[in-house]
Design an enzyme around this catalytic site. Structure first.
Site, PDB file in Angstrom:
ATOM      1  CE  LYS A  35      -0.406  -0.080   5.022  1.00 37.41           C
ATOM      2  NZ  LYS A  35      -1.197  -0.722   6.361  1.00 37.41           N
ATOM      3  NE  ARG A 130      -6.710   0.617  11.274  1.00 36.65           N
ATOM      4  CZ  ARG A 130      -5.489   0.361  10.818  1.00 36.65           C
ATOM      5  NH1 ARG A 130      -4.548   1.498  11.012  1.00 36.65           N
ATOM      6  NH2 ARG A 130      -5.030  -0.686  10.309  1.00 36.65           N
ATOM      7  CE1 TYR A 244      13.339  31.922   5.852  1.00 42.79           C
ATOM      8  CE2 TYR A 244      13.424  29.580   5.549  1.00 42.79           C
ATOM      9  CZ  TYR A 244      13.248  30.924   4.882  1.00 42.79           C
ATOM     10  OH  TYR A 244      12.802  31.028   3.643  1.00 42.79           O
ATOM     11  CG  MET A 292       9.821  24.112   0.658  1.00 48.34           C
ATOM     12  SD  MET A 292       8.968  25.150  -0.366  1.00 48.34           S
ATOM     13  CE  MET A 292       7.561  25.961   0.810  1.00 48.34           C
TER      14      MET A 292
HETATM   15  C1  LIG Z   1      -0.409  -1.654   6.871  1.00 43.25           C
HETATM   16  C2  LIG Z   1      -1.173  -2.826   7.244  1.00 43.25           C
HETATM   17  C3  LIG Z   1      -0.232  -3.973   7.384  1.00 43.25           C
HETATM   18  C4  LIG Z   1       1.137  -4.135   7.381  1.00 43.25           C
HETATM   19  O1  LIG Z   1       1.534  -3.707   8.596  1.00 43.25           O
HETATM   20  P1  LIG Z   1       3.462  -3.397   9.002  1.00 43.25           P
HETATM   21  O2  LIG Z   1       3.116  -3.052  10.482  1.00 43.25           O
HETATM   22  O3  LIG Z   1       3.787  -2.240   7.910  1.00 43.25           O
HETATM   23  O4  LIG Z   1       4.093  -4.925   8.841  1.00 43.25           O
HETATM   24  C5  LIG Z   1      -1.187  -5.230   7.380  1.00 43.25           C
HETATM   25  N1  LIG Z   1      -2.346  -5.213   7.785  1.00 43.25           N
HETATM   26  C6  LIG Z   1      -2.920  -4.280   7.636  1.00 43.25           C
HETATM   27  C7  LIG Z   1      -4.618  -4.423   7.956  1.00 43.25           C
HETATM   28  C8  LIG Z   1      -2.530  -3.157   7.557  1.00 43.25           C
HETATM   29  O5  LIG Z   1      -3.156  -1.886   7.337  1.00 43.25           O
END
Ligand SMILES: *Cc1c(COP(=O)(O)O)cnc(C)c1O
Length: 349
Positions: A35, A130, A244, A292
């Site tokens: 992701k 969640r 800055y 920046m």
């Molecule tokens: C992001 C995520 C993972 C991976 O988690 P890591 O801590 O990066 O290994 C696995 N399952 C779900 C539902 C996630 O949102």
């Protein structure tokens, strides 16, 4: 060249996947979470490398990301979507053969109405509050979902980076109570849960951060190097200030390197006056504010100033930098700037 070079070691990512895979039983499948553009490192390239290493099941957050990974991998590997089947996702799920991890009664209804025979999994909430069905909801729909062929039941641990946290066992028991006897493959663990041991493995694990060299997988190979070009050198006299708000004042005659990267590139402003850059093995303190596009570094002690200074590499991992910035390695990685030139290859010494 005034843009930084980000080197990403795909062999190290593949090696980290294999190392995590070897910690579970042969019959337990090891997935790969790609992701957020593979935690900022490039979904297409990373998914390819992991597929070559043997990964057969990939996870993304959103259907759009799944489509990108499908284009990279072609047909075959399974691509699962954590956000499930959202309104408007139906065509993507169908056309790119994505497997939604349905997380509410509303999503179950949407999925069955829109794509009756299309594979799906189900997310259960075991305490993180969640995503996922709560116990009572699950009890109400479980017979129907099992009958309809749910191909995975998953949940997510809230505290798996703390092995002694009682929440881990609490969630494990809740997950078992909700899923024992269903006969459907199960997945509870991301990187942290995988490292908690076999009780947490079930039929499939879902590591993300461990693949990318992050905690809590301490044995991971480093995956990134970020080399920032020095654009200017100047001498400052005792009492002169840098950056800055005059936030750093020279106490000795000093050589200051102005380096091309800043908070617009993901170098958090909270690193101001605190981070370390590296000339090979020699640490050089960041002085003054992160701006920046630029930072300033005290290189007075270097006999010769190199063309680039590293802020990420074997000497300073994303977790190390996160500790200095007051955040976590995940955020350092996913903030890596779009201006960086990306190179895929070994991290040279
Ligand atoms: C992001 C995520 C993972 C991976 O988690 P890591 O801590 O990066 O290994 C696995 N399952 C779900 C539902 C996630 O949102």
């Amino acid at each position: 060249m005034a843009t930084a070079l980000l080197t990403i070691d795909l062999d190290a990512i593949a090696a980290n996947w294999r190392a995590l895979d070897s910690m579970t039983a042969p019959e337990c499948q090891t997935g790969a979470v790609v992701k957020a553009d593979s935690y900022g490192l490039g979904a297409t390239k990373v998914a390819h490398a992991l597929a070559r290493a043997g990964a057969r099941r990939f996870f993304v957050a959103a259907a759009e990301e799944g489509a990108e990974v499908r284009r990279a991998l072609g047909s075959g590997p399974q691509i699962c979507v954590f956000s499930g089947h959202m309104a408007g996702d139906t065509a993507l799920i169908r056309d790119f053969d994505l497997t939604p991890m349905l997380n509410s009664i509303e999503q179950l209804t949407r999925h069955f109405e829109a794509l009756g025979n299309h594979p799906f999994g189900i997310q259960l909430d075991t305490g993180m509050n969640r995503l996922g069905l709560e116990q009572a909801e699950w009890e109400a729909v479980a017979p129907m979902a099992i009958e309809a062929g749910a191909e995975l039941l998953m949940s997510h641990l809230a505290c798996s980076d703390e092995p002694d946290h009682p929440m881990n066992d609490h969630q494990l028991r809740a997950f078992r109570a909700m899923t024992d006897g269903t006969g459907i493959p199960r997945s509870l663990s991301a990187t942290g849960g995988l490292l908690l041991g076999p009780d947490y493995h079930f039929e499939l694990t879902r590591p993300g951060i461990g693949l990318y060299g992050g905690r809590p997988f301490d044995a991971a190979r480093p995956v990134v190097r970020l080399s920032l070009p020095v654009v200017q050198l100047r001498e400052v006299e005792v009492g002169e200030t840098v950056g800055y708000s005059n936030s750093w004042t020279a106490e000795h005659t000093s050589t200051i390197a102005t380096v091309a990267a800043g908070y617009a590139d993901g170098l958090h402003r909270t690193l101001s006056g605190k981070a370390t850059l590296w000339a090979g093995r020699v640490p050089c303190p960041l002085v003054g504010r992160v701006s920046m596009d630029l930072i300033t570094v005290d290189v007075s002690h270097l006999p010769e100033v190199p063309e680039t200074l590293d802020i990420l590499g074997p000497h300073q991992t994303p977790d190390d930098l996160a500790d200095i910035a007051g955040t976590i390695g995940y955020e350092i990685l996913t903030s890596l700037g779009r201006r960086y030139q990306r190179r895929y290859g070994a991290l040279s010494a």
